[in-house]
Design a protein around this motif. Structure first.
Motif, PDB file in Angstrom:
ATOM      1  N   LYS A  16     -12.280 -12.208  -1.536  1.00  0.00           N
ATOM      2  CA  LYS A  16     -11.827 -11.074  -1.351  1.00  0.00           C
ATOM      3  C   LYS A  16     -12.261 -10.358   0.135  1.00  0.00           C
ATOM      4  CE  LYS A  16     -10.249  -9.192  -5.498  1.00  0.00           C
ATOM      5  NZ  LYS A  16     -10.551 -10.363  -6.723  1.00  0.00           N
ATOM      6  N   GLU A  17     -13.429 -10.651   0.432  1.00  0.00           N
ATOM      7  CA  GLU A  17     -14.169  -9.865   1.424  1.00  0.00           C
ATOM      8  C   GLU A  17     -14.021 -10.876   2.640  1.00  0.00           C
ATOM      9  OE1 GLU A  17     -18.205  -8.323   0.735  1.00  0.00           O
ATOM     10  OE2 GLU A  17     -17.323  -7.508  -1.180  1.00  0.00           O
ATOM     11  N   ARG A  18     -14.185 -12.178   2.495  1.00  0.00           N
ATOM     12  CA  ARG A  18     -14.171 -12.869   3.627  1.00  0.00           C
ATOM     13  C   ARG A  18     -12.892 -13.765   3.955  1.00  0.00           C
ATOM     14  NH1 ARG A  18     -20.377 -15.767   3.367  1.00  0.00           N
ATOM     15  NH2 ARG A  18     -21.603 -13.870   3.597  1.00  0.00           N
ATOM     16  N   GLY A  19     -11.971 -13.634   2.950  1.00  0.00           N
ATOM     17  CA  GLY A  19     -10.423 -13.960   2.957  1.00  0.00           C
ATOM     18  C   GLY A  19     -10.773 -15.774   2.924  1.00  0.00           C
ATOM     19  N   PHE A  20     -11.727 -16.285   2.481  1.00  0.00           N
ATOM     20  CA  PHE A  20     -11.684 -17.715   2.175  1.00  0.00           C
ATOM     21  C   PHE A  20     -10.738 -18.116   1.073  1.00  0.00           C
ATOM     22  CE2 PHE A  20     -16.736 -18.213   3.236  1.00  0.00           C
ATOM     23  CZ  PHE A  20     -16.304 -17.799   4.410  1.00  0.00           C
ATOM     24  N   ASP A  21     -10.207 -19.449   0.824  1.00  0.00           N
ATOM     25  CA  ASP A  21      -9.454 -19.914  -0.043  1.00  0.00           C
ATOM     26  C   ASP A  21     -10.097 -20.190  -1.293  1.00  0.00           C
ATOM     27  OD1 ASP A  21      -7.247 -19.793   1.765  1.00  0.00           O
ATOM     28  OD2 ASP A  21      -7.813 -21.709   2.300  1.00  0.00           O
ATOM     29  N   ASP A  22     -11.423 -20.138  -1.355  1.00  0.00           N
ATOM     30  CA  ASP A  22     -12.252 -20.401  -2.737  1.00  0.00           C
ATOM     31  C   ASP A  22     -13.692 -20.096  -2.188  1.00  0.00           C
ATOM     32  OD1 ASP A  22     -13.112 -21.206  -5.081  1.00  0.00           O
ATOM     33  OD2 ASP A  22     -12.216 -23.300  -4.827  1.00  0.00           O
ATOM     34  N   ILE A  23     -14.642 -20.474  -3.086  1.00  0.00           N
ATOM     35  CA  ILE A  23     -15.999 -20.251  -2.811  1.00  0.00           C
ATOM     36  C   ILE A  23     -16.273 -21.172  -1.742  1.00  0.00           C
ATOM     37  CG2 ILE A  23     -16.747 -21.824  -4.302  1.00  0.00           C
ATOM     38  CD1 ILE A  23     -19.032 -20.060  -5.374  1.00  0.00           C
ATOM     39  N   GLY A  24     -17.025 -20.841  -0.789  1.00  0.00           N
ATOM     40  CA  GLY A  24     -17.101 -21.587   0.433  1.00  0.00           C
ATOM     41  C   GLY A  24     -18.077 -22.812   0.184  1.00  0.00           C
ATOM     42  N   TYR A  51     -24.291 -26.551  -9.849  1.00  0.00           N
ATOM     43  CA  TYR A  51     -22.697 -25.963  -9.997  1.00  0.00           C
ATOM     44  C   TYR A  51     -21.729 -26.332  -9.160  1.00  0.00           C
ATOM     45  CZ  TYR A  51     -25.670 -23.145 -12.891  1.00  0.00           C
ATOM     46  OH  TYR A  51     -26.378 -22.628 -13.851  1.00  0.00           O
ATOM     47  N   GLU A  52     -20.405 -27.046  -9.606  1.00  0.00           N
ATOM     48  CA  GLU A  52     -19.330 -27.298  -8.642  1.00  0.00           C
ATOM     49  C   GLU A  52     -18.823 -26.142  -8.103  1.00  0.00           C
ATOM     50  OE1 GLU A  52     -15.317 -29.773  -8.840  1.00  0.00           O
ATOM     51  OE2 GLU A  52     -15.914 -28.836 -10.781  1.00  0.00           O
ATOM     52  N   GLY A  53     -18.812 -26.057  -6.732  1.00  0.00           N
ATOM     53  CA  GLY A  53     -18.027 -25.056  -5.993  1.00  0.00           C
ATOM     54  C   GLY A  53     -16.733 -25.642  -5.640  1.00  0.00           C
ATOM     55  N   ARG A  54     -16.627 -25.978  -4.586  1.00  0.00           N
ATOM     56  CA  ARG A  54     -15.394 -26.857  -3.872  1.00  0.00           C
ATOM     57  C   ARG A  54     -15.356 -28.191  -4.544  1.00  0.00           C
ATOM     58  NH1 ARG A  54     -12.638 -24.337   1.338  1.00  0.00           N
ATOM     59  NH2 ARG A  54     -12.859 -22.323   0.975  1.00  0.00           N
TER      60      ARG A  54
END
Length: 167
Positions: A60-68, A80-83
């Motif tokens: 929301k704030e950084r405009g990324f497509d997912d967790i970085g 924990y699995e991020g991308r």
């Protein structure tokens, strides 16, 4: 030999679906270590709350497509699995297309990373190499080596030699 790494999947921590996903063109050549610079967490319930808020902030704030990050690790050593494996991250400007971003959950300007977290990341890296997601001769960096930042914090940066040469 593939060391068994227990990874909490995206569905287990109820990750939001990514807006889009870009696949790495080959095995990652570098690993970039970060810290979340937030409170540390231990245990599934506490860390899941952190993950959900990090993903929300990134999207929301950084405009990324997912967790970085590709992976995150809690103070108790839970990964924990991020991308995830083989996915382009959004963690180090200019270096996301050939790297794996791993964030230690917490602020390591003052806190020392736990033995459990260091050990889990070593196993994760060994698993990545044995499964072909990471080149055997990958280079490990702290985020500050590649950008104008204090990340991953002084105490975690000082611990990076423990993660080098793990394969």
């Amino acid at each position: 030999m593939d060391p068994k790494v227990n990874i909490v999947s995206r569905s287990q921590w109820k990750a939001a679906a990514p807006r889009q996903k870009e696949t790495l063109k080959g095995s990652a050549q570098r690993v970039i270590i970060h810290h979340t610079a937030l409170l540390s967490c231990k245990g599934l319930r506490e860390c899941v709350d952190h993950l959900v808020s990090i993903q929300r902030m990134h999207m929301k704030e950084r405009g990324f497509d997912d967790i970085g990050y590709n992976f995150l690790v809690g103070g108790d050593g839970t990964v924990y699995e991020g991308r995830g494996w083989g996915v382009v991250g959004a963690h180090t400007k200019g270096y996301n297309h050939d790297s794996l971003g791993i964030a230690f959950m917490g602020n390591f300007n003052n806190d020392t990373p736990s033995k459990e977290a260091i050990s889990s990341v070593k196993q994760l890296l060994q698993s990545g190499v044995s499964r072909g997601f990471l080149l055997r001769e990958f280079v490990l960096f702290g985020h500050r080596d590649l950008g104008n930042t204090d990340c991953p914090g002084g105490k975690l940066y000082a611990a990076l030699p423990q993660l080098r040469g793990t394969t």
